[in-house]
Design a protein around this motif. Structure first.
Motif, mmCIF file in Angstrom:
data_model
loop_
_atom_site.group_PDB
_atom_site.id
_atom_site.type_symbol
_atom_site.label_atom_id
_atom_site.label_comp_id
_atom_site.label_asym_id
_atom_site.label_seq_id
_atom_site.Cartn_x
_atom_site.Cartn_y
_atom_site.Cartn_z
ATOM 1 N N PHE A 682 130.289 10.174 -22.382
ATOM 2 C CA PHE A 682 129.070 10.228 -21.582
ATOM 3 C C PHE A 682 129.441 9.927 -20.136
ATOM 4 O O PHE A 682 129.939 8.841 -19.828
ATOM 5 C CB PHE A 682 128.043 9.219 -22.095
ATOM 6 C CG PHE A 682 127.524 9.534 -23.464
ATOM 7 C CD1 PHE A 682 126.555 10.508 -23.642
ATOM 8 C CD2 PHE A 682 128.015 8.874 -24.578
ATOM 9 C CE1 PHE A 682 126.070 10.804 -24.904
ATOM 10 C CE2 PHE A 682 127.533 9.163 -25.842
ATOM 11 C CZ PHE A 682 126.564 10.135 -26.013
ATOM 12 N N ASN A 683 129.207 10.902 -19.266
ATOM 13 C CA ASN A 683 129.518 10.730 -17.855
ATOM 14 C C ASN A 683 128.636 9.658 -17.240
ATOM 15 O O ASN A 683 127.429 9.599 -17.497
ATOM 16 C CB ASN A 683 129.316 12.045 -17.103
ATOM 17 C CG ASN A 683 130.284 13.113 -17.559
ATOM 18 O OD1 ASN A 683 131.408 12.809 -17.950
ATOM 19 N ND2 ASN A 683 129.857 14.372 -17.529
ATOM 20 N N GLY A 684 129.245 8.786 -16.438
ATOM 21 C CA GLY A 684 128.499 7.756 -15.742
ATOM 22 C C GLY A 684 128.495 6.413 -16.414
ATOM 23 O O GLY A 684 127.972 5.439 -15.870
ATOM 24 N N LEU A 685 129.060 6.322 -17.605
ATOM 25 C CA LEU A 685 129.117 5.040 -18.290
ATOM 26 C C LEU A 685 130.334 4.273 -17.786
ATOM 27 O O LEU A 685 131.447 4.798 -17.800
ATOM 28 C CB LEU A 685 129.219 5.257 -19.799
ATOM 29 C CG LEU A 685 128.829 4.089 -20.703
ATOM 30 C CD1 LEU A 685 127.373 3.709 -20.471
ATOM 31 C CD2 LEU A 685 129.046 4.453 -22.158
ATOM 32 N N ASN A 693 133.053 4.540 -26.980
ATOM 33 C CA ASN A 693 131.989 5.113 -26.158
ATOM 34 C C ASN A 693 130.967 5.792 -27.076
ATOM 35 O O ASN A 693 131.094 6.959 -27.391
ATOM 36 C CB ASN A 693 132.621 6.114 -25.191
ATOM 37 C CG ASN A 693 131.663 6.537 -24.101
ATOM 38 O OD1 ASN A 693 130.488 6.203 -24.138
ATOM 39 N ND2 ASN A 693 132.165 7.280 -23.147
ATOM 40 N N LEU A 698 124.335 3.380 -25.233
ATOM 41 C CA LEU A 698 123.799 3.841 -23.954
ATOM 42 C C LEU A 698 122.714 2.879 -23.479
ATOM 43 O O LEU A 698 121.787 2.563 -24.226
ATOM 44 C CB LEU A 698 123.232 5.246 -24.098
ATOM 45 C CG LEU A 698 124.246 6.343 -24.447
ATOM 46 C CD1 LEU A 698 123.533 7.680 -24.614
ATOM 47 C CD2 LEU A 698 125.323 6.430 -23.388
ATOM 48 N N SER A 702 119.096 7.943 -19.206
ATOM 49 C CA SER A 702 119.489 8.874 -18.146
ATOM 50 C C SER A 702 120.751 9.670 -18.455
ATOM 51 O O SER A 702 121.108 10.560 -17.698
ATOM 52 C CB SER A 702 119.694 8.099 -16.840
ATOM 53 O OG SER A 702 120.805 7.216 -16.958
ATOM 54 N N PHE A 703 121.436 9.382 -19.566
ATOM 55 C CA PHE A 703 122.681 10.072 -19.871
ATOM 56 C C PHE A 703 122.362 11.398 -20.562
ATOM 57 O O PHE A 703 121.794 11.432 -21.647
ATOM 58 C CB PHE A 703 123.576 9.187 -20.749
ATOM 59 C CG PHE A 703 124.015 7.941 -20.044
ATOM 60 C CD1 PHE A 703 125.218 7.901 -19.348
ATOM 61 C CD2 PHE A 703 123.214 6.807 -20.043
ATOM 62 C CE1 PHE A 703 125.612 6.763 -18.689
ATOM 63 C CE2 PHE A 703 123.600 5.666 -19.380
ATOM 64 C CZ PHE A 703 124.809 5.643 -18.687
ATOM 65 N N SER A 705 122.182 14.624 -22.634
ATOM 66 C CA SER A 705 122.675 15.066 -23.945
ATOM 67 C C SER A 705 121.608 15.942 -24.580
ATOM 68 O O SER A 705 120.551 15.443 -24.981
ATOM 69 C CB SER A 705 122.996 13.876 -24.851
ATOM 70 O OG SER A 705 123.256 14.322 -26.171
#
Length: 819
Positions: A682-685, A693, A698, A702-703, A705
């Motif tokens: 997940f981008n941004g984590l 991950n 989360l 906002s992630f 998917s």
């Protein structure tokens, strides 16, 4: 002696029924009717040798000693005809019972009360409902107050609006109101009643006598009662209800034909407009809501299966089992047998940690000979890091941990998510948990629960969410009018909202940004004064807890703390029951009360003793949610199999078997990643987050998917768990069957299929591993044979063959459901 009475007396002497006289009973025992608008519904009950009561209202024959005084309609309704005294006798076979009747003031022109008699007719026939004239814009130019909660508004609309064209005093029958209601003039709502009906005659008389609005000293409704309150009924049986109103002057009035009725389980029992309940072919429990002028009452029908259930062994393991077993005996249900050890392992791990067991773990658990291994498993799972992560995610949904399009540095969703995880991991007592959220002060950097206040800008939003999450009460309706299905009115609503009247808000700019143009952090503080305006009165609302006296506080007090003091008190009837019901639904597939956050009088529990016992136990154990989970999951009831038997096949509410349910979006995504050995990304984590991950980690919504969205991930825009969608749809099926995302995980280089293709073990062992990983069970002989045959046919490309098997397992219902 009148001829009819003489006939009845002679019949009584000729028929020896003295021993049977106690068998029939009646409600009411005597009838007193005053005026031509009065009437009384009789309920005739017979008690058999076992003490079981049966309604005979529709089966008995009614005889009237003096038919000039009253008449009895076929359904048991006594209607006055003239002043006098007589008897109504109910007869069935050689059993009979006499009901003394008195009628008075038939010649007196009693005034019709617009609020007490006319407005309820509009409610009865749906005229003032939200789908008709009760909606904000009205219907076809005619508007009434919603559910009749503002009779003065209704009077002005009817009598004075449009130059009074709806009513005609000189010729009441020509009134547009009546002509539309009986279908003589086109009406969008269709015909509502007949010309010879009580409703027509009452409204006509009100018009003819001058359309009085009512006097200030008119009596007011103080409560209603339904008889009987509960009854055990056979399938395909009937039960007549009688509803009595109590008024401020102490008088009683039968309102059965003016009340509204609604069943909450129409597959078990239905009810008509006259209060006649009919049970259907399914067993179970149904609650019939009775509503009249903002007051509510409930009749409960218990419909057991016919015949004697076979005996069964059911060891009591926790308090849950004692109360579920009592309910099964009451309904004549037989529970399913216990699930297998492998099924229990998969079920408990998914429910407590959101994680599938590995093949090795399944083998080890099944091989363990310890008779206490299931109980020990629950304790072990509660000590894993996945448990607080999974339940923090669950609480984040209903506490609206939502980032939107804002940077987390300003809005603190990461901090709140971590706080939730730490609170659950440390088993923070639930009363302290609620206090920390509702009484939060500061900003997310020093008090992460202040994030809860970010999207709740007004006190009414705060009370809506607080009541729904922590009290199981949906109070939003009472903001503008009396709750249509509950006893709460506007004063109750704004009394709670007043506890949030001193919540102050200010923005703190993040340090280190030029010109103070950096992101702002919300800070919550308690103001020394402040109030909330009650929309009904236009004045400052008086702080008041539900069903409680006004609460006073000084300038240094935080009113929210006073509210929480009331909430978490052991005697509070809502707080503990609400969280118990929420957790029960998580582990058993539906709540003891359903919907789970709608605990109202007219939506009673399917097993009230169980809910109350669990709530008391939670309080006795200092609000430990970890203890609550142990009581639920260590019960024999939680360990039942999901395969139905002949006596629980139609059970939907008594938990006589385990109800399979689809995995939540995040759990299903992680399960696919685990079985395919394809780690999610997940981008941004942040890189320092708890590994691996996973979707259940989360911190907010906002992630991006598509998978999570299509499988029902909530947007976290409300406090209702109903925002999470668990129903299947075509998009989900197509995504599992055809999407590049799922196919990419199945065929990933270095993934499960590639590893199995390179594994030197026999194909049968590898296929067994796949089944254990996906289903927590080995393949059946037929499944193993089919899989091995497929591998033999594709011996030149074993990776592709294992991909096919993986794909088929992921698309099986057995994988998609917790069972």
């Amino acid at each position: 002696m009148p001829t009819r009475l003489l006939t009845l007396a002679l019949a009584a002497l000729a028929t020896p029924f003295a021993a049977a006289a106690d068998t029939l009973s009646t409600f009411p025992e005597t009838v007193a009717l005053v005026g031509r608008d009065d009437a009384r519904q009789l309920v005739i009950t017979a008690k058999d040798d076992s003490g079981r009561e049966r309604d005979r209202t529709g089966a008995v024959a009614f005889e009237v000693a003096d038919p000039k005084v009253v008449r009895v309609e076929p359904g048991g309704r006594v209607v006055p005809l003239a002043d006098g005294a007589t008897e109504v006798v109910a007869i069935e076979g050689n059993q009979r019972i006499a009901i003394p009747v008195k009628v008075a003031e038939m010649g007196v022109e009693r005034p019709v009360s617009f609020p007490n008699q006319v407005v309820p007719i509009f409610s009865k026939f749906g005229c003032n409902s939200g789908g008709c004239h009760g909606k904000a814009s009205g219907q076809n130019g005619f508007r009434l107050s919603l559910f009749g909660f503002d009779p003065s508004f209704d009077y002005e609309t009817l009598v004075k609006e449009d130059r009074g064209r709806r009513l005609f005093v000189a010729a009441p029958d020509q009134s547009l109101l009546l002509r539309k209601a009986v279908g003589l003039v086109p009406h969008g709502g269709g015909k509502r009643f007949d010309v010879d009906s009580d409703e027509y005659r009452l409204i006509r008389r009100w018009i003819a006598t001058g359309m009085a609005p009512g006097r200030p000293d008119d009596r007011t409704l103080t409560g209603i009662r339904v008889f009987p309150g509960r009854r055990i009924a056979a399938r395909r049986d009937r039960q007549q209800l009688a509803v009595v109103a109590t008024y401020s002057d102490g008088t009683l009035e039968d309102i059965t034909r003016r009340a509204q009725f609604e069943s909450n389980a129409t597959d078990v029992a239905v009810v008509d407009g006259g209060g006649l309940v009919q049970t259907l072919s399914l067993s179970g429990e149904a609650a019939v809501m009775v509503r009249y002028q903002g007051r509510v009452a409930v009749f409960r029908a218990t419909v057991p299966l016919e015949g004697t259930p076979p005996s069964y062994d059911f060891a009591i393991q926790t308090l849950v089992d004692r109360f579920t077993q009592e309910k099964w005996r009451e309904l004549g249900l037989t529970p399913s047998g216990p699930c297998t050890d492998a099924e229990f392992l998969r079920r408990a791990m998914l429910d407590i940690t959101g994680t599938l067991p590995t093949a090795d773990r399944v083998r080890a658990f099944v091989a363990d000979a310890d008779p206490e291994k299931r109980s020990k498993l629950i304790d072990e799972l509660l000590d894993t890091p996945e448990y607080p992560a999974f339940f923090a995610h669950k609480w984040a949904d209903i506490l609206r941990v939502k980032r939107g399009n804002q940077p987390d540095r300003a809005f603190g969703t990461f901090a709140f998510s971590e706080w939730l995880r730490d609170a659950i991991a440390s088993d923070m007592p639930y009363d302290e948990f609620a206090r920390a959220v509702l009484g939060a002060l500061g900003d997310p950097s020093d008090c992460p629960p202040t994030v809860w206040y970010r999207d709740l800008q007004r006190p009414e939003q705060m009370v809506d969410d607080a009541a729904q999450v922590f009290l199981g009460q949906r109070l939003a309706c009472a903001q503008c009018h009396h709750h249509p299905y509950e006893k709460w009115g506007q004063d109750d609503y704004w009394g709670l909202a007043a506890f949030f009247g001193r919540v102050g808000r200010k923005a703190r700019i993040e340090p280190g940004f030029a010109n103070n143009n950096g992101p702002a952090r919300l800070s919550i503080f308690n103001r020394p004064n402040g109030n909330v305006v009650n929309k009904r009165t236009g004045r400052a609302a008086v702080p008041r807890v539900l069903d409680g006296p006004p609460v006073r506080f000084g300038p240094d007090d935080d009113p929210r703390q006073k509210l929480v003091d009331w909430m978490v008190a052991p005697e509070n009837p809502y707080f503990a029951r609400a969280v118990v019901n929420r957790y029960w639904a998580h582990f058993f597939g539906r709540g003891i009360v359903e919907p789970i956050d709608d605990l109202r009088v007219t939506n009673p529990p399917t097993n009230a003793p169980l809910l109350d016992a669990l709530a008391r136990d939670l309080v006795a154990h200092e609000y430990s949610l970890r203890h609550l989970i142990g009581v639920l999951c260590k019960s024999r009831t939680y360990g039942l199999g999901s395969t139905p038997n002949d006596r629980n096949r139609n059970d939907k509410q008594s938990f006589a078997r385990f109800y399979p349910r689809r995995l939540p979006a995040e759990v299903l995504f992680d399960a696919i990643c685990q079985v395919t050995a394809s780690p999610p990304s997940f981008n941004g984590l942040p890189a320092d987050r708890l590994a691996p991950n996973r979707a259940i980690l989360l911190p907010d919504e906002s992630f991006a998917s598509y998978f999570l969205d299509v499988f029902g991930r909530p947007k976290r825009t409300s406090a209702c768990e109903c925002e999470r969608i668990s129903d299947a749809n075509l998009a989900q099926v197509l995504h599992m069957l055809n999407s590049e995302e799922v196919q990419g995980k199945v065929s990933r280089a270095g993934g499960r299929a590639a590893a199995l293709a390179a594994d030197p073990r026999p194909d049968a062992d590898k296929v067994a591993d796949l089944f254990l990983s996906a289903f927590a069970r080995p393949p059946s002989p037929e499944q193993l044979s089919a899989a091995l045959a497929h591998l033999d046919r594709h011996a030149k490309d074993k990776k592709a063959a294992f991909e096919d098997i993986l794909w088929s397992l992921l698309n099986a219902k057995e994988f998609l459901f917790n069972r």
